[in-house]
Design a protein around this motif. Sequence first.
Motif, PDB file in Angstrom:
ATOM      1  N   LEU A 334      40.559  39.191  51.131  1.00 55.23           N
ATOM      2  CA  LEU A 334      40.799  38.101  50.178  1.00 55.23           C
ATOM      3  C   LEU A 334      42.295  37.830  50.056  1.00 55.23           C
ATOM      4  N   LEU A 335      43.068  38.909  49.948  1.00 55.56           N
ATOM      5  CA  LEU A 335      44.517  38.778  49.810  1.00 55.56           C
ATOM      6  C   LEU A 335      45.126  38.134  51.054  1.00 55.56           C
ATOM      7  N   GLU A 336      44.654  38.552  52.228  1.00 52.21           N
ATOM      8  CA  GLU A 336      45.167  37.997  53.490  1.00 52.21           C
ATOM      9  C   GLU A 336      44.808  36.524  53.649  1.00 52.21           C
ATOM     10  N   ASN A 337      43.722  36.102  52.992  1.00 54.45           N
ATOM     11  CA  ASN A 337      43.307  34.696  53.061  1.00 54.45           C
ATOM     12  C   ASN A 337      43.946  33.837  51.965  1.00 54.45           C
ATOM     13  N   GLY A 338      44.867  34.437  51.201  1.00 51.97           N
ATOM     14  CA  GLY A 338      45.623  33.658  50.222  1.00 51.97           C
ATOM     15  C   GLY A 338      45.084  33.659  48.813  1.00 51.97           C
ATOM     16  N   THR A 339      44.080  34.484  48.513  1.00 53.50           N
ATOM     17  CA  THR A 339      43.537  34.544  47.155  1.00 53.50           C
ATOM     18  C   THR A 339      44.559  35.180  46.213  1.00 53.50           C
ATOM     19  N   ASP A 340      44.721  34.586  45.040  1.00 50.89           N
ATOM     20  CA  ASP A 340      45.666  35.090  44.045  1.00 50.89           C
ATOM     21  C   ASP A 340      45.267  36.508  43.615  1.00 50.89           C
ATOM     22  N   LEU A 341      46.270  37.362  43.469  1.00 48.68           N
ATOM     23  CA  LEU A 341      46.035  38.767  43.116  1.00 48.68           C
ATOM     24  C   LEU A 341      45.287  38.909  41.797  1.00 48.68           C
ATOM     25  N   ARG A 342      45.516  37.975  40.872  1.00 48.72           N
ATOM     26  CA  ARG A 342      44.852  38.051  39.561  1.00 48.72           C
ATOM     27  C   ARG A 342      43.351  37.819  39.687  1.00 48.72           C
ATOM     28  N   TYR A 343      42.952  36.934  40.611  1.00 50.51           N
ATOM     29  CA  TYR A 343      41.522  36.711  40.831  1.00 50.51           C
ATOM     30  C   TYR A 343      40.870  37.940  41.471  1.00 50.51           C
ATOM     31  N   ILE A 344      41.591  38.555  42.393  1.00 46.10           N
ATOM     32  CA  ILE A 344      41.077  39.775  43.035  1.00 46.10           C
ATOM     33  C   ILE A 344      40.909  40.875  41.992  1.00 46.10           C
ATOM     34  N   GLN A 345      41.852  40.952  41.068  1.00 49.66           N
ATOM     35  CA  GLN A 345      41.782  41.934  39.977  1.00 49.66           C
ATOM     36  C   GLN A 345      40.491  41.753  39.175  1.00 49.66           C
ATOM     37  N   ILE A 346      40.157  40.507  38.854  1.00 50.98           N
ATOM     38  CA  ILE A 346      38.951  40.217  38.073  1.00 50.98           C
ATOM     39  C   ILE A 346      37.697  40.572  38.867  1.00 50.98           C
ATOM     40  N   LEU A 347      37.665  40.210  40.146  1.00 48.34           N
ATOM     41  CA  LEU A 347      36.489  40.476  40.981  1.00 48.34           C
ATOM     42  C   LEU A 347      36.244  41.980  41.146  1.00 48.34           C
ATOM     43  N   LEU A 348      37.328  42.765  41.200  1.00 46.21           N
ATOM     44  CA  LEU A 348      37.201  44.211  41.377  1.00 46.21           C
ATOM     45  C   LEU A 348      36.981  44.943  40.057  1.00 46.21           C
ATOM     46  N   GLY A 349      37.299  44.287  38.940  1.00 42.52           N
ATOM     47  CA  GLY A 349      37.141  44.932  37.637  1.00 42.52           C
ATOM     48  C   GLY A 349      38.277  45.861  37.285  1.00 42.52           C
ATOM     49  N   HIS A 350      39.479  45.596  37.819  1.00 40.97           N
ATOM     50  CA  HIS A 350      40.646  46.416  37.494  1.00 40.97           C
ATOM     51  C   HIS A 350      41.221  45.997  36.137  1.00 40.97           C
ATOM     52  N   ASN A 351      41.720  46.973  35.388  1.00 41.51           N
ATOM     53  CA  ASN A 351      42.347  46.681  34.094  1.00 41.51           C
ATOM     54  C   ASN A 351      43.692  45.998  34.253  1.00 41.51           C
ATOM     55  N   SER A 352      44.389  46.313  35.321  1.00 39.49           N
ATOM     56  CA  SER A 352      45.743  45.816  35.510  1.00 39.49           C
ATOM     57  C   SER A 352      45.958  45.393  36.960  1.00 39.49           C
TER      58      SER A 352
END
Length: 376
Positions: A334-352
């Motif tokens: 996702l990151l390599e395809n340009g997805t914003d890190l904040r969206y990846i955080q939400i999808l993974l369920g990370h607190n920070s």
Amino acid sequence: MDLKKHITLIHLSIDNKKYIGLQFRSDKVLERMVKALPEISWNASKEIYCLLNTKEHVTLIFNHFRGIAWINSTYFFKKSHAKNLDEVFDVSWFRNRNLPQGYKCCPSSYLDKLELKGYANNTVKTYVSCFEKFLNYFPDTAISHLNEFQVREYLKYMVRNKASNSYINQSINSIKFYFEIVLDLPNQFYDIERPRRQRKLLVVLSPREIKMMITATNNLKHKCILGLLYSAGLRRSELINLKISDIDSERMVVKVNDAKGNKDRYTLLAKTVLEDLRLYYKQYKPNNYLFEGQTKERYSASSIQNIINYSTQIAGIKKHVTAHTLRHSFATHLLENGTDLRYIQILLGHNSTKTTEIYTHVATTSFAAIKNPMDL
């Protein structure tokens, strides 16, 4: 209030009695006020002022220093990070063990607290194993006589024997659980130094390797399991706890309930995975959980890893792959395809986002613009 003046409250055990310890930097005003507390005493061996641990004394301390100093109670009031899981607490393995003569077992009160706190069965096994190794390192010392000196001695032993940092941290957690939760002495060993966490690069598969894994199996259920682990970025525990109703084909999302940290979240549902899931549902007809065993019980974690091992072997992948490898690959791609890190955080369920930032170390997008000196 002078923000430079602060007092840290800690738990102390002196002559089998519970005390409140007051730690503060050398300050004439604070020392004079501390000495003015009723029933306050100086403990020479621990070099600290202390009061008997009672609710009245806790209230007294906060009132006494209000407007004068900040009371740091971070190390005093206990917190529970245990996770509520939809599983039956099972310690039959503990009772059915064949143990050598003289082996010191974990006390039943330890298991009782683990159950009351809602710890997962795998965590219970880890805590018991680590704590019993600590107990049996001191075969001639009663558990009631173990203290900070023995803890430090045991940690030195593990370091000398090159135990991994993660295992040392697990051992510290298991020992702290006994003193802080079972004996009700929160943060008794808060000053025990932990080894620095090792910074190792994550194992990540390429999109091509992921496809090779999924197509390597002819079993429809296995194909769905691998596809969901990767395309939704699920943890293994999250996958085996999925219910049929958690697949939302209208919104093209997967609902993850009671994930790490007792949080619910939504993540992505791939169209190709949905097509396979519809075929799977017609063929296997699961009752409750999305993936069930032969007797309709929830699928086991070990079965998931067996599926991964088999598919990587058939696909000819030499890397060590786990369910978390597929989750790491999902985030990295996702990151390599340009997805914003904040969206990846939400999808993974990370607190920070700090947790999610580990994927920036393995994403290769930024390397593409760099010209290799060999090719110049």
